[in-house]
Motif scaffolding. Sequence first.
Motif, PDB file in Angstrom:
ATOM      1  N   SER A 165      -5.238   6.242 -12.824  1.00  0.00           N
ATOM      2  CA  SER A 165      -6.340   6.381 -13.768  1.00  0.00           C
ATOM      3  C   SER A 165      -6.308   5.311 -14.853  1.00  0.00           C
ATOM      4  O   SER A 165      -7.323   5.067 -15.517  1.00  0.00           O
ATOM      5  N   ASP A 166      -5.160   4.678 -15.035  1.00  0.00           N
ATOM      6  CA  ASP A 166      -5.024   3.642 -16.054  1.00  0.00           C
ATOM      7  C   ASP A 166      -5.323   2.249 -15.523  1.00  0.00           C
ATOM      8  O   ASP A 166      -5.246   1.276 -16.268  1.00  0.00           O
ATOM      9  N   LEU A 167      -5.660   2.156 -14.242  1.00  0.00           N
ATOM     10  CA  LEU A 167      -6.038   0.862 -13.663  1.00  0.00           C
ATOM     11  C   LEU A 167      -7.556   0.699 -13.721  1.00  0.00           C
ATOM     12  O   LEU A 167      -8.307   1.653 -13.473  1.00  0.00           O
ATOM     13  N   GLY A 168      -7.995  -0.491 -14.008  1.00  0.00           N
ATOM     14  CA  GLY A 168      -9.413  -0.775 -13.989  1.00  0.00           C
ATOM     15  C   GLY A 168      -9.953  -0.767 -12.573  1.00  0.00           C
ATOM     16  O   GLY A 168      -9.209  -1.039 -11.614  1.00  0.00           O
TER      17      GLY A 168
ATOM     18  N   LYS B  27       3.355  15.056  10.457  1.00  0.00           N
ATOM     19  CA  LYS B  27       2.300  14.098  10.827  1.00  0.00           C
ATOM     20  C   LYS B  27       0.921  14.711  10.599  1.00  0.00           C
ATOM     21  O   LYS B  27       0.014  14.061  10.059  1.00  0.00           O
ATOM     22  N   ASN B  28       0.760  15.963  10.999  1.00  0.00           N
ATOM     23  CA  ASN B  28      -0.548  16.597  10.861  1.00  0.00           C
ATOM     24  C   ASN B  28      -0.935  16.797   9.404  1.00  0.00           C
ATOM     25  O   ASN B  28      -2.105  16.598   9.038  1.00  0.00           O
ATOM     26  N   SER B  29       0.015  17.193   8.562  1.00  0.00           N
ATOM     27  CA  SER B  29      -0.345  17.438   7.163  1.00  0.00           C
ATOM     28  C   SER B  29      -0.689  16.148   6.441  1.00  0.00           C
ATOM     29  O   SER B  29      -1.576  16.129   5.572  1.00  0.00           O
ATOM     30  N   LEU B  30      -0.025  15.048   6.792  1.00  0.00           N
ATOM     31  CA  LEU B  30      -0.393  13.758   6.207  1.00  0.00           C
ATOM     32  C   LEU B  30      -1.748  13.299   6.725  1.00  0.00           C
ATOM     33  O   LEU B  30      -2.600  12.817   5.961  1.00  0.00           O
ATOM     34  N   ARG B  31      -1.957  13.436   8.019  1.00  0.00           N
ATOM     35  CA  ARG B  31      -3.238  13.004   8.596  1.00  0.00           C
ATOM     36  C   ARG B  31      -4.413  13.789   8.024  1.00  0.00           C
ATOM     37  O   ARG B  31      -5.530  13.281   7.947  1.00  0.00           O
ATOM     38  N   SER B  32      -4.155  15.016   7.611  1.00  0.00           N
ATOM     39  CA  SER B  32      -5.237  15.854   7.076  1.00  0.00           C
ATOM     40  C   SER B  32      -5.717  15.378   5.712  1.00  0.00           C
ATOM     41  O   SER B  32      -6.806  15.778   5.276  1.00  0.00           O
ATOM     42  N   ILE B  33      -4.942  14.535   5.026  1.00  0.00           N
ATOM     43  CA  ILE B  33      -5.354  14.042   3.703  1.00  0.00           C
ATOM     44  C   ILE B  33      -5.620  12.539   3.728  1.00  0.00           C
ATOM     45  O   ILE B  33      -5.697  11.905   2.681  1.00  0.00           O
ATOM     46  N   ARG B  34      -5.769  11.968   4.908  1.00  0.00           N
ATOM     47  CA  ARG B  34      -6.088  10.543   5.005  1.00  0.00           C
ATOM     48  C   ARG B  34      -7.471  10.282   4.406  1.00  0.00           C
ATOM     49  O   ARG B  34      -8.447  10.941   4.770  1.00  0.00           O
ATOM     50  N   PRO B  35      -7.571   9.347   3.472  1.00  0.00           N
ATOM     51  CA  PRO B  35      -8.873   9.058   2.858  1.00  0.00           C
ATOM     52  C   PRO B  35      -9.867   8.513   3.881  1.00  0.00           C
ATOM     53  O   PRO B  35      -9.494   7.863   4.856  1.00  0.00           O
TER      54      PRO B  35
ATOM     55  N   GLU C 134      -5.244  12.101  -5.048  1.00  0.00           N
ATOM     56  CA  GLU C 134      -4.490  10.902  -5.413  1.00  0.00           C
ATOM     57  C   GLU C 134      -4.730   9.789  -4.402  1.00  0.00           C
ATOM     58  O   GLU C 134      -4.973   8.633  -4.766  1.00  0.00           O
ATOM     59  N   LEU C 135      -4.684  10.117  -3.124  1.00  0.00           N
ATOM     60  CA  LEU C 135      -4.855   9.093  -2.094  1.00  0.00           C
ATOM     61  C   LEU C 135      -6.286   8.574  -2.041  1.00  0.00           C
ATOM     62  O   LEU C 135      -6.514   7.403  -1.735  1.00  0.00           O
ATOM     63  N   THR C 136      -7.240   9.426  -2.340  1.00  0.00           N
ATOM     64  CA  THR C 136      -8.630   8.970  -2.410  1.00  0.00           C
ATOM     65  C   THR C 136      -8.792   7.932  -3.518  1.00  0.00           C
ATOM     66  O   THR C 136      -9.468   6.909  -3.336  1.00  0.00           O
ATOM     67  N   ARG C 137      -8.154   8.179  -4.665  1.00  0.00           N
ATOM     68  CA  ARG C 137      -8.194   7.205  -5.762  1.00  0.00           C
ATOM     69  C   ARG C 137      -7.496   5.910  -5.361  1.00  0.00           C
ATOM     70  O   ARG C 137      -7.952   4.815  -5.678  1.00  0.00           O
ATOM     71  N   ALA C 138      -6.378   6.039  -4.650  1.00  0.00           N
ATOM     72  CA  ALA C 138      -5.639   4.851  -4.225  1.00  0.00           C
ATOM     73  C   ALA C 138      -6.474   3.998  -3.276  1.00  0.00           C
ATOM     74  O   ALA C 138      -6.498   2.760  -3.386  1.00  0.00           O
ATOM     75  N   ALA C 139      -7.154   4.639  -2.347  1.00  0.00           N
ATOM     76  CA  ALA C 139      -7.951   3.905  -1.362  1.00  0.00           C
ATOM     77  C   ALA C 139      -9.033   3.068  -2.025  1.00  0.00           C
ATOM     78  O   ALA C 139      -9.411   2.007  -1.516  1.00  0.00           O
ATOM     79  N   ALA C 140      -9.520   3.528  -3.182  1.00  0.00           N
ATOM     80  CA  ALA C 140     -10.555   2.784  -3.903  1.00  0.00           C
ATOM     81  C   ALA C 140     -10.025   1.474  -4.468  1.00  0.00           C
ATOM     82  O   ALA C 140     -10.803   0.584  -4.816  1.00  0.00           O
ATOM     83  N   HIS C 141      -8.696   1.341  -4.545  1.00  0.00           N
ATOM     84  CA  HIS C 141      -8.079   0.121  -5.069  1.00  0.00           C
ATOM     85  C   HIS C 141      -7.590  -0.805  -3.955  1.00  0.00           C
ATOM     86  O   HIS C 141      -6.906  -1.786  -4.231  1.00  0.00           O
ATOM     87  N   LEU C 142      -7.921  -0.499  -2.721  1.00  0.00           N
ATOM     88  CA  LEU C 142      -7.521  -1.350  -1.600  1.00  0.00           C
ATOM     89  C   LEU C 142      -8.588  -2.389  -1.304  1.00  0.00           C
ATOM     90  O   LEU C 142      -9.788  -2.088  -1.253  1.00  0.00           O
ATOM     91  N   LYS C 143      -8.147  -3.611  -1.055  1.00  0.00           N
ATOM     92  CA  LYS C 143      -9.051  -4.648  -0.567  1.00  0.00           C
ATOM     93  C   LYS C 143      -9.419  -4.354   0.888  1.00  0.00           C
ATOM     94  O   LYS C 143      -8.701  -3.599   1.570  1.00  0.00           O
TER      95      LYS C 143
ATOM     96  N   VAL D  70       3.933   6.725   7.093  1.00  0.00           N
ATOM     97  CA  VAL D  70       2.582   6.505   7.624  1.00  0.00           C
ATOM     98  C   VAL D  70       2.006   5.252   6.987  1.00  0.00           C
ATOM     99  O   VAL D  70       2.232   4.987   5.802  1.00  0.00           O
ATOM    100  N   ILE D  71       1.291   4.476   7.781  1.00  0.00           N
ATOM    101  CA  ILE D  71       0.598   3.268   7.294  1.00  0.00           C
ATOM    102  C   ILE D  71      -0.844   3.350   7.742  1.00  0.00           C
ATOM    103  O   ILE D  71      -1.131   3.475   8.945  1.00  0.00           O
ATOM    104  N   TRP D  72      -1.757   3.315   6.779  1.00  0.00           N
ATOM    105  CA  TRP D  72      -3.191   3.332   7.051  1.00  0.00           C
ATOM    106  C   TRP D  72      -3.804   2.027   6.587  1.00  0.00           C
ATOM    107  O   TRP D  72      -3.344   1.404   5.625  1.00  0.00           O
ATOM    108  N   GLN D  73      -4.873   1.608   7.227  1.00  0.00           N
ATOM    109  CA  GLN D  73      -5.533   0.350   6.883  1.00  0.00           C
ATOM    110  C   GLN D  73      -7.010   0.593   6.587  1.00  0.00           C
ATOM    111  O   GLN D  73      -7.691   1.341   7.297  1.00  0.00           O
ATOM    112  N   LYS D  74      -7.489  -0.071   5.546  1.00  0.00           N
ATOM    113  CA  LYS D  74      -8.892   0.028   5.169  1.00  0.00           C
ATOM    114  C   LYS D  74      -9.733  -0.890   6.038  1.00  0.00           C
ATOM    115  O   LYS D  74      -9.303  -1.988   6.409  1.00  0.00           O
TER     116      LYS D  74
END
Length: 234
Positions: free
Chosen positions: A90-93, A156-164, A116-125, A228-232
């Motif tokens: 929240s402190d990042l522009g 694996k399933n619980s992480l995949r369930s919150i993938r942005p 949290e992960l949804t916010r993080a995904a917004a900061h990915l190029k 886990v590694i996800w790509q935008k």
Amino acid sequence: MTDFAYMGDELDLFAGATTWKSYVRFHLRSHLSGDILEVGAGIGAATATFNDGTQRRWVCLEPDRALAGRIKSSLPPELTNCQVIVGTLSDLGPKEQFDGILYMDVLEHIEADAAELTRAAAHLKPNGTLAILAPALPWLFTRFDAAIGHYRRYTKNSLRSIRPQGLREIECIYLDSVGFLASLGNKLLLRSPIPSKAQIRFWDHCMVPISRFADRALGYPIGRSILVIWQKGT
């Protein structure tokens, strides 16, 4: 932001687990270039292993002011690409964009992990990656997990369930099969509330090297941790 004080005391205990950190880095190495954001950088122990100086910028985001103050002193002086920010996402522009975002044993400390992960995904190029290392398997949850502020352990399933949305899976594997057996033995038999420094050294120097071989040979079917590694998308 309001002052935040981390409740756990395991950071110094695991800081010397260099074999383990090198093993994790082996799996992350192709995703550690450009501009990197490390969320919950703690005292900089993972930074010292993952940041080899070739990255354009490495931002250590840590909400605990006292821990953040220790990061610079824990890094080699020649590592000049590192920036420490006291705070949370929240402190990042909104214009702060990164090629890679890391959560190294951090997400389990965050109650609202999906948000949290949804916010993080917004900061990915575009084409940027989000990498998460976390403790695995809910039935291994112990008093130690609770004592250091873990809300959960993951499958694996619980992480995949919150993938942005907009992110695709590159890799999702369990790591440290030998450490899993040790954790299972502790939960069922020893029931030790917190590992000693000697136990951490034995695990890091003796068990992790065996896990590196066994995990790959078996196809990463189970382990003490999950990566886990996800790509935008573009």
